[in-house]
Design an enzyme around this catalytic site. Structure first.
Site, short mmCIF file in Angstrom:
data_model
loop_
_atom_site.label_atom_id
_atom_site.label_comp_id
_atom_site.label_asym_id
_atom_site.label_seq_id
_atom_site.Cartn_x
_atom_site.Cartn_y
_atom_site.Cartn_z
N LYS A 1 0.83 -1.22 0.00
CA LYS A 1 0.00 0.00 0.00
C LYS A 1 0.86 1.26 0.00
CE LYS A 1 -2.69 -0.17 3.40
NZ LYS A 1 -2.06 0.56 4.45
N THR B 1 3.90 1.48 -1.00
CA THR B 1 4.60 1.50 -2.28
C THR B 1 3.72 2.13 -3.36
OG1 THR B 1 5.72 -0.53 -1.60
CG2 THR B 1 5.79 0.00 -3.95
N LYS C 1 6.98 -6.63 10.26
CA LYS C 1 6.28 -5.97 9.17
C LYS C 1 7.23 -5.34 8.15
CE LYS C 1 2.95 -2.43 8.02
NZ LYS C 1 3.86 -1.48 7.41
N ARG D 1 2.19 8.16 7.14
CA ARG D 1 2.51 8.02 8.56
C ARG D 1 3.98 7.72 8.75
NH1 ARG D 1 -0.62 3.22 10.17
NH2 ARG D 1 -0.04 2.74 8.05
N PHE E 1 3.17 -8.03 -9.18
CA PHE E 1 4.36 -8.81 -8.79
C PHE E 1 4.84 -9.57 -10.01
CE2 PHE E 1 5.25 -8.94 -4.16
CZ PHE E 1 4.36 -7.96 -3.78
N PHE F 1 -3.43 -0.49 7.28
CA PHE F 1 -4.07 -1.80 7.09
C PHE F 1 -5.20 -1.73 6.05
CE2 PHE F 1 -2.16 -2.59 11.42
CZ PHE F 1 -1.15 -3.38 10.93
N ALA G 1 -3.47 1.16 12.65
CA ALA G 1 -4.90 1.17 12.33
C ALA G 1 -5.65 0.03 12.99
CB ALA G 1 -5.09 1.11 10.82
N TRP H 1 6.72 -0.42 -8.11
CA TRP H 1 7.81 -1.04 -7.35
C TRP H 1 8.99 -1.34 -8.29
CZ3 TRP H 1 10.07 -5.99 -7.62
CH2 TRP H 1 10.88 -6.34 -6.52
P1 ADP Z 1 2.14 -2.05 3.06
O1 ADP Z 1 2.09 -0.55 3.02
O2 ADP Z 1 0.93 -2.68 2.44
O3 ADP Z 1 2.49 -2.62 4.40
P2 ADP Z 1 4.66 -1.75 1.69
O4 ADP Z 1 4.37 -0.80 0.58
O5 ADP Z 1 5.32 -1.21 2.91
O6 ADP Z 1 3.33 -2.51 2.10
O7 ADP Z 1 5.48 -2.94 1.07
C1 ADP Z 1 5.93 -4.02 1.86
C2 ADP Z 1 7.12 -4.67 1.22
O8 ADP Z 1 6.73 -5.32 -0.01
C3 ADP Z 1 8.25 -3.72 0.85
O9 ADP Z 1 9.47 -4.24 1.30
C4 ADP Z 1 8.23 -3.65 -0.66
O10 ADP Z 1 9.53 -3.53 -1.20
C5 ADP Z 1 7.61 -4.97 -1.06
N1 ADP Z 1 6.82 -4.81 -2.30
C6 ADP Z 1 5.82 -3.94 -2.50
N2 ADP Z 1 5.34 -4.04 -3.76
C7 ADP Z 1 6.06 -5.00 -4.36
C8 ADP Z 1 6.04 -5.59 -5.68
N3 ADP Z 1 5.17 -5.19 -6.60
N4 ADP Z 1 6.93 -6.58 -5.96
C9 ADP Z 1 7.79 -7.00 -5.02
N5 ADP Z 1 7.87 -6.50 -3.76
C10 ADP Z 1 7.01 -5.51 -3.43
#
Ligand code: ADP
Length: 557
Positions: free
Chosen positions: A71, A73, A105, A94, A381, A301, A273, A409
């Site tokens: 999210k 990202t 996490k 945040r 992904f 979340f 959250a 990403w």
């Molecule tokens: P959330 O906000 O939903 O908790 P994040 O954006 O913090 O998720 O991402 C969590 C992890 O997943 C990060 O380490 C990020 O690099 C990885 N990630 C996010 N999107 C992708 C993607 N499309 N492919 C591979 N890894 C990803």
């Protein structure tokens, strides 16, 4: 593909003064924290209020799974993509808590080519806001215990103190403790406990306060205990709201940083959250709204937690509803909602995707209950197959919701252009009839809880513990019975049982206890066995962390 930290360390950042210039802030408007981080001074925040207000895009998601949703990202990548298509955009996020950073996490600064920087700083001590909040919270505990030790003029019943100490770590050992042992010179013995800092009412207050005076007013309203006559005792009764506000005088100023592509990002305040209200500060969102034509912000979340609380708790104080909602989903996570084990997610599985789509569908329908335009973003992904993508688009078409792939990403802003264009078009063309799902001022606490459980979670009945029922009766006496409710619930399921994935139905939700947060202005309802002090997993992320001789972070994701 490089790791998040490798990408971050290979990026050359612009001085934060240059980022500030992009939103018409000068050197004098900033309180610098090194070269790449700054807080915004109050005079500048006041001046910015005269600028027009941008469009607000709320990014939320399906119920998270261990497969990851991305999210943050997508939020960051969308902000960069909007700038790339020529829309002046600012991000509001945040700040991370060290507890989960050390735990499971990961950070909260995005990933791949969609990150806010410097990610090491933001994920560790940043500009010290978390520490200031911890200090203010624990100063209150110390002053409260001292009041009792020094004669207890307010007649506080030490068995009915509801204010807990906090620390910004996951430390299950501290959930229940005894303080004041060692005889009369060491205080009055009593049971106490620690919450994680992000669950502190002071965190919620910092995030909802609109200025220093509002901060003080809210601090003064915090209920810390009850007297022997069962009357609430507040921070105002202890006469310490001034001292607490003083400790927070810098922490309340929004922090400015940048993305990899130099989009300005306000990163400020970080309640979870699941146990708190889950949104960055009002001051940061306001600053962003007055700096850009578009603002992309995120709630914690899934849409059942952060999304619901953004709309029901934050919007009334913010005075602005989102212009559009983006729901982030991944094919992997939807397959998990459809019953696939984490180890099998790379294999194509169309039937599991179809089953798991029920989770996304429920969140789409829920956000529409608020009258808001919705767009789905599929965080792509590498393992997603063409057939899976096609099926997901088809399922979204059945729900009559726009859907776009986001590959921010992997590709940065280039991977979010379609999503950015679709959102701009949605805001320009779709009707926005934002309204609450209940009558905020007229519905009682239990009616609000029941509406959230039925309408948002899809549950049947609400079961109240004996304690919760007694509390509902006493809250009426104190005049708290019409306050907003802040649900504390597992993030993994729409229900209060983390193992019920997809879109469960025919379930009841149990309210174990209510916790009044009168300074924040809401009542927390604790469901299931949700904890306000998390523990660490068997293999915490801390095991991979290190620092080299030059002070560079290693293994921070
Ligand atoms: P959330 O906000 O939903 O908790 P994040 O954006 O913090 O998720 O991402 C969590 C992890 O997943 C990060 O380490 C990020 O690099 C990885 N990630 C996010 N999107 C992708 C993607 N499309 N492919 C591979 N890894 C990803």
């Amino acid at each position: 593909m490089k790791s998040d930290i490798e990408i971050s360390q290979a990026t050359s950042l612009a001085p934060i003064t240059e980022i500030a210039e992009k939103i018409n802030l000068s050197f004098d408007d900033l309180e610098l924290h090194g070269k790449y981080k700054a807080k915004i001074e109050f005079d500048a925040l006041d001046r910015m209020k005269k600028n027009p207000e941008g469009k607000l895009i709320l990014v939320t998601s399906i119920n998270p799974t261990p497969a990851g949703e991305g999210k943050s990202t997508v939020t960051i990548g969308l902000g960069d993509a909007l700038n790339k298509i020529g829309k002046k955009t600012v991000i509001a996020l945040r700040e991370p808590s060290l507890g989960p950073v050390m735990g499971i996490k990961g950070g909260a600064t995005g990933g791949g080519y969609a990150q806010v920087l410097p990610m090491e700083d933001i994920n560790l001590h940043f500009t010290g806001d978390m520490h200031a909040i911890t200090t203010a919270n624990n100063a209150l505990s110390a002053l409260l215990d001292n009041h009792i030790h020094q004669g207890n003029e307010l007649n506080i019943d030490a068995r009915r103190i509801i204010w807990k100490r906090v620390v910004d770590l996951n430390d299950r050992e501290l959930r229940h403790i005894t303080v004041g042992l060692g005889g009369p010179i060491n205080g009055v013995p009593r049971e106490d406990g620690f919450d994680i800092t992000v669950a502190s009412e002071i965190m919620a207050i910092l995030c909802l306060a609109t200025d220093i005076n509002d901060l003080k007013r809210r601090l003064s309203n915090i209920v810390v205990a009850y007297t022997f006559d069962r009357e609430p005792v507040t921070v105002g009764d202890l006469k310490i709201e001034g001292a607490l506000a003083l400790v927070l005088k810098d922490a309340i100023k929004p922090n400015l940083v940048q993305t990899i592509y130099q989009t300005p990002a306000f990163v400020h305040g970080g309640p979870f959250a699941n146990i708190a209200h889950g949104c960055n500060s009002i001051l940061a969102t306001r600053a962003a709204l007055h700096s850009g034509d578009y603002v992309v912000t995120e709630a914690g979340f899934g849409a059942d937690l952060g999304g619901e609380k953004f709309l029901d708790i934050k919007v009334p104080s913010l005075g602005k509803a989102p212009d559009a909602v983006v729901i982030v989903a991944t094919i992997r996570a939807l397959k998990m909602h459809g019953g696939v084990a984490k180890t099998d997610l790379s294999a194509e599985n169309l039937s599991a995707l179809k089953t798991g789509f029920s989770n996304l569908a429920k969140h789409i329908r829920n956000m529409r209950k608020y009258g808001l335009p919705v767009v789905v973003a599929i965080n792509q992904f590498i393992s997603d197959t063409d057939k899976e993508i096609e099926l997901l688009k088809e399922l979204c078409a059945n729900e009559e919701v726009k859907v776009e792939l986001a590959s921010v990403w992997e590709k940065g802003p280039d991977g979010g252009i379609d999503l950015a264009n679709t959102i701009v078009e949605t805001i320009a063309t779709e009707e926005n009839n934002f309204h609450s799902i209940f009558s905020r001022d007229h519905d009682d606490l239990n009616e609000k809880v029941e509406t959230i459980v039925r309408e948002i979670y899809g549950g049947s009945e609400v079961v109240y513990s004996k304690k919760a029922l007694q509390q509902l009766a006493s809250f009426k006496k104190y005049g708290w019975d019409r306050l907003p409710v802040c649900m504390a619930k597992t993030q993994y399921s729409l229900s209060d049982d983390p193992t019920k994935l997809g879109a469960p139905s025919d379930f009841d939700v149990t309210i174990r206890e209510f916790v009044p947060k009168i300074g924040a202005g809401f009542i927390v309802a604790l469901t299931g066995d949700v904890m306000t002090m998390p523990g660490l997993p068997k293999k915490p992320a801390a095991l991979n962390m290190d620092v080299d001789e030059k002070g560079n972070a290693i293994g921070l994701f």
